[in-house]
Design an enzyme around this catalytic site. Structure first.
Site, PDB file in Angstrom:
ATOM      1  N   ALA A  85      62.769 -19.255  36.783  1.00 51.65           N
ATOM      2  CA  ALA A  85      62.434 -19.433  35.365  1.00 51.65           C
ATOM      3  C   ALA A  85      61.230 -20.359  35.210  1.00 51.65           C
ATOM      4  O   ALA A  85      60.371 -20.130  34.350  1.00 51.65           O
ATOM      5  CB  ALA A  85      63.638 -19.983  34.592  1.00 51.65           C
TER       6      ALA A  85
ATOM      7  N   GLY B 165      58.363 -18.184  35.981  1.00 52.38           N
ATOM      8  CA  GLY B 165      58.255 -17.140  34.967  1.00 52.38           C
ATOM      9  C   GLY B 165      57.709 -17.654  33.657  1.00 52.38           C
ATOM     10  O   GLY B 165      56.918 -16.975  32.992  1.00 52.38           O
ATOM     11  N   ASP B 166      58.115 -18.853  33.276  1.00 53.43           N
ATOM     12  CA  ASP B 166      57.613 -19.480  32.064  1.00 53.43           C
ATOM     13  C   ASP B 166      56.093 -19.612  32.141  1.00 53.43           C
ATOM     14  O   ASP B 166      55.370 -19.224  31.213  1.00 53.43           O
ATOM     15  CB  ASP B 166      58.274 -20.851  31.885  1.00 53.43           C
ATOM     16  CG  ASP B 166      57.729 -21.619  30.693  1.00 53.43           C
ATOM     17  OD1 ASP B 166      57.625 -21.030  29.601  1.00 53.43           O
ATOM     18  OD2 ASP B 166      57.420 -22.816  30.855  1.00 53.43           O
ATOM     19  N   ALA B 167      55.594 -20.119  33.251  1.00 53.84           N
ATOM     20  CA  ALA B 167      54.152 -20.328  33.421  1.00 53.84           C
ATOM     21  C   ALA B 167      53.396 -19.002  33.488  1.00 53.84           C
ATOM     22  O   ALA B 167      52.356 -18.840  32.836  1.00 53.84           O
ATOM     23  CB  ALA B 167      53.894 -21.156  34.674  1.00 53.84           C
TER      24      ALA B 167
END
Length: 135
Positions: A16, A19-21
């Site tokens: 995560a 994935g966020d970045a």
């Protein structure tokens, strides 16, 4: 981990984190390419794509429209069910957890070098948000 390792074995919250970045970078690039340049407007528009509430809406729509494969759905659930010690500033727990699952899925696709699928899903998200906000 070496390049040959299976990133699906990595902790869901670590996926995560990536994935966020990765997802936010795609969104920022899209906003700049669409002519947005003022910082306040960039932030306001980005929030429509990357907030916990937006990501919860997107992952819900993906599931309703059967966009995800079984493997992708499993990665989402793994991230959603991960025990996080942080909480969202502007979202309830269920929304925050769904958002974490969304980011886990994006991180998994990115780290596994499934760039075509990562790009396909991020473009699907952009289209969905822009349809919903009539941009």
């Amino acid at each position: 981990m070496s390049k040959q390792e299976d990133w699906s074995l990595l902790n869901g919250l670590a996926l995560a984190y990536v994935g966020d970045a990765a997802y936010e970078l795609v969104i920022r690039k899209h906003l700049l390419e669409s002519g947005q340049t003022r910082p306040n407007e960039l932030h306001r528009r980005a929030t429509q794509f990357v907030s916990a509430k937006a990501q919860n809406r997107l992952i819900t729509a993906m599931m309703e429209e059967n966009v995800l494969t079984e493997e992708e759905l499993a990665m989402f659930k793994r991230g959603r069910n991960a025990k996080s010690h942080t909480t969202a500033k502007n979202a309830d727990v269920a929304t925050y957890r769904a958002s974490t699952g969304f980011e886990t899925l994006m991180g998994y696709l990115y780290m596994q070098n499934h760039h075509d699928r990562f790009n396909e899903l991020t473009q699907w998200c952009i289209k969905k948000v822009e349809e919903d906000t009539h941009v």
